[in-house]
Design a protein around this motif. Structure first.
Motif, PDB file in Angstrom:
ATOM      1  N   SER A  46      -0.344 -11.425  -8.461  1.00 19.64           N
ATOM      2  CA  SER A  46      -1.053 -12.237  -7.166  1.00 19.64           C
ATOM      3  C   SER A  46      -0.974 -10.929  -6.124  1.00 19.64           C
ATOM      4  CB  SER A  46      -0.244 -13.257  -6.688  1.00 19.64           C
ATOM      5  OG  SER A  46       1.538 -13.339  -6.225  1.00 19.64           O
ATOM      6  N   ARG A  47      -2.204 -10.967  -5.015  1.00 23.74           N
ATOM      7  CA  ARG A  47      -2.577  -9.762  -4.631  1.00 23.74           C
ATOM      8  C   ARG A  47      -2.321 -10.403  -2.987  1.00 23.74           C
ATOM      9  NH1 ARG A  47      -6.790  -6.975  -2.059  1.00 23.74           N
ATOM     10  NH2 ARG A  47      -6.841  -5.442  -1.374  1.00 23.74           N
ATOM     11  N   THR A  48      -1.163 -10.412  -2.250  1.00 22.63           N
ATOM     12  CA  THR A  48      -0.949 -10.572  -0.529  1.00 22.63           C
ATOM     13  C   THR A  48      -1.627  -9.342   0.237  1.00 22.63           C
ATOM     14  OG1 THR A  48       0.199 -12.736  -1.529  1.00 22.63           O
ATOM     15  CG2 THR A  48       0.383 -11.860   0.324  1.00 22.63           C
ATOM     16  N   VAL A  49      -2.660  -9.436   1.089  1.00 21.92           N
ATOM     17  CA  VAL A  49      -2.396  -9.184   1.650  1.00 21.92           C
ATOM     18  C   VAL A  49      -2.067  -9.189   3.482  1.00 21.92           C
ATOM     19  CG1 VAL A  49      -4.493  -7.842   3.080  1.00 21.92           C
ATOM     20  CG2 VAL A  49      -4.386  -8.866   0.486  1.00 21.92           C
ATOM     21  N   TYR A  50      -1.574  -8.493   3.741  1.00 23.33           N
ATOM     22  CA  TYR A  50      -0.698  -8.761   5.135  1.00 23.33           C
ATOM     23  C   TYR A  50      -2.218  -8.228   6.435  1.00 23.33           C
ATOM     24  CZ  TYR A  50       3.002 -10.480   2.311  1.00 23.33           C
ATOM     25  OH  TYR A  50       3.658 -11.068   1.572  1.00 23.33           O
ATOM     26  N   PRO A  51      -2.017  -9.159   7.013  1.00 24.46           N
ATOM     27  CA  PRO A  51      -3.533  -8.528   7.869  1.00 24.46           C
ATOM     28  C   PRO A  51      -2.210  -7.468   9.181  1.00 24.46           C
ATOM     29  CG  PRO A  51      -2.196 -10.794   8.523  1.00 24.46           C
ATOM     30  CD  PRO A  51      -1.957 -10.529   7.450  1.00 24.46           C
ATOM     31  N   ALA A  52      -2.361  -6.208   9.447  1.00 24.91           N
ATOM     32  CA  ALA A  52      -0.982  -5.250   9.809  1.00 24.91           C
ATOM     33  C   ALA A  52      -2.244  -3.852  10.271  1.00 24.91           C
ATOM     34  CB  ALA A  52       0.365  -5.082   9.243  1.00 24.91           C
ATOM     35  N   VAL A  53      -1.666  -3.151  11.127  1.00 24.50           N
ATOM     36  CA  VAL A  53      -2.281  -2.152  10.716  1.00 24.50           C
ATOM     37  C   VAL A  53      -1.407  -1.018  10.961  1.00 24.50           C
ATOM     38  CG1 VAL A  53      -3.917  -0.600  12.523  1.00 24.50           C
ATOM     39  CG2 VAL A  53      -4.199  -2.506  12.820  1.00 24.50           C
ATOM     40  N   PRO A  54      -1.412  -0.237   9.505  1.00 20.80           N
ATOM     41  CA  PRO A  54      -2.551  -0.401   8.424  1.00 20.80           C
ATOM     42  C   PRO A  54      -2.897  -1.602   7.922  1.00 20.80           C
ATOM     43  CG  PRO A  54      -0.964   1.492   7.213  1.00 20.80           C
ATOM     44  CD  PRO A  54      -1.207   0.755   8.822  1.00 20.80           C
ATOM     45  N   LEU A  55      -3.335  -2.078   6.767  1.00 23.83           N
ATOM     46  CA  LEU A  55      -3.574  -3.305   5.713  1.00 23.83           C
ATOM     47  C   LEU A  55      -2.080  -3.321   5.377  1.00 23.83           C
ATOM     48  CD1 LEU A  55      -6.461  -4.495   6.741  1.00 23.83           C
ATOM     49  CD2 LEU A  55      -5.538  -5.115   3.964  1.00 23.83           C
ATOM     50  N   HIS A  56      -1.267  -4.164   5.183  1.00 25.65           N
ATOM     51  CA  HIS A  56      -0.146  -3.835   4.231  1.00 25.65           C
ATOM     52  C   HIS A  56      -0.416  -5.177   3.224  1.00 25.65           C
ATOM     53  CE1 HIS A  56       3.860  -4.134   3.382  1.00 25.65           C
ATOM     54  NE2 HIS A  56       3.842  -5.864   2.764  1.00 25.65           N
ATOM     55  N   VAL A  57      -0.343  -4.602   1.537  1.00 28.60           N
ATOM     56  CA  VAL A  57      -0.602  -5.522   1.018  1.00 28.60           C
ATOM     57  C   VAL A  57       0.169  -5.353  -0.280  1.00 28.60           C
ATOM     58  CG1 VAL A  57      -3.043  -5.345  -1.561  1.00 28.60           C
ATOM     59  CG2 VAL A  57      -2.986  -4.677   1.445  1.00 28.60           C
ATOM     60  N   GLU A  58       0.608  -6.190  -1.182  1.00 24.03           N
ATOM     61  CA  GLU A  58       1.832  -6.233  -1.736  1.00 24.03           C
ATOM     62  C   GLU A  58       0.910  -7.005  -3.544  1.00 24.03           C
ATOM     63  OE1 GLU A  58       6.181  -6.592   0.776  1.00 24.03           O
ATOM     64  OE2 GLU A  58       5.272  -8.807  -0.737  1.00 24.03           O
ATOM     65  N   TYR A  59       1.803  -6.902  -4.674  1.00 23.09           N
ATOM     66  CA  TYR A  59       1.367  -7.594  -5.519  1.00 23.09           C
ATOM     67  C   TYR A  59       2.776  -7.821  -6.088  1.00 23.09           C
ATOM     68  CZ  TYR A  59      -2.890  -4.534  -5.193  1.00 23.09           C
ATOM     69  OH  TYR A  59      -3.504  -3.842  -4.819  1.00 23.09           O
ATOM     70  N   GLU A  60       2.514  -8.975  -6.498  1.00 30.46           N
ATOM     71  CA  GLU A  60       3.991  -9.889  -7.571  1.00 30.46           C
ATOM     72  C   GLU A  60       3.590 -10.196  -8.416  1.00 30.46           C
ATOM     73  OE1 GLU A  60       7.228 -13.129  -5.587  1.00 30.46           O
ATOM     74  OE2 GLU A  60       4.697 -13.242  -4.568  1.00 30.46           O
ATOM     75  N   LEU A  61       4.633 -10.258  -9.540  1.00 27.99           N
ATOM     76  CA  LEU A  61       4.409 -11.055 -10.714  1.00 27.99           C
ATOM     77  C   LEU A  61       3.584 -12.943 -10.535  1.00 27.99           C
ATOM     78  CD1 LEU A  61       6.475  -9.422 -13.196  1.00 27.99           C
ATOM     79  CD2 LEU A  61       3.723  -9.295 -12.827  1.00 27.99           C
TER      80      LEU A  61
END
Length: 118
Positions: free
Chosen positions: A77-92
């Motif tokens: 799964s890909r989670t986008v956190y609304p921050a500057v710059p964008l924070h994106v995490e990938y998780e099984l």
């Protein structure tokens, strides 16, 4: 060994059959970058930059394509956190964790037996 298709769309799954829908999934999982990305995510979520540094030698383009394919297949799964710059995490996902076990065994086998291979 064939397995009855749970979706009912096919009589059975047989990875040896040319037209089996298993083939693209096998292709995805047998890809070295997929196997390594899944392994890198076994310990928990990671950002794109962390993954790229951990998977030495992968280009940003190839890593992006690999992560998208794994996400589309339901392995991460890909989670986008609304921050500057964008924070994106990938998780099984649970499915990703279930395939991580056999892929881990394959990676370990390769490391342990490389010196025995011509």
């Amino acid at each position: 060994m064939s397995v009855i298709c749970a979706t009912g769309r096919h009589d059975k799954h047989d990875v040896y059959a040319a037209q089996c829908p298993c083939r693209p999934l096998l292709d995805l999982l047998a890809n070295k970058w997929s196997a390594l990305a899944i392994g890198a995510l076994e310990t928990g979520p990671r950002r794109f930059g962390e993954l790229q540094r951990h998977l030495e030698g992968v280009s940003p383009k190839v890593l992006t394509q690999t992560l998208r394919r794994l996400e589309d297949a339901g392995f991460l799964s890909r989670t986008v956190y609304p921050a500057v710059p964008l924070h994106v995490e990938y998780e099984l996902t649970d499915l990703g964790h279930s395939v991580a076990r056999p892929l881990s065994g394959l990676r370990e086998w390769v490391e342990q037996h490389l010196d025995l291979i011509g």
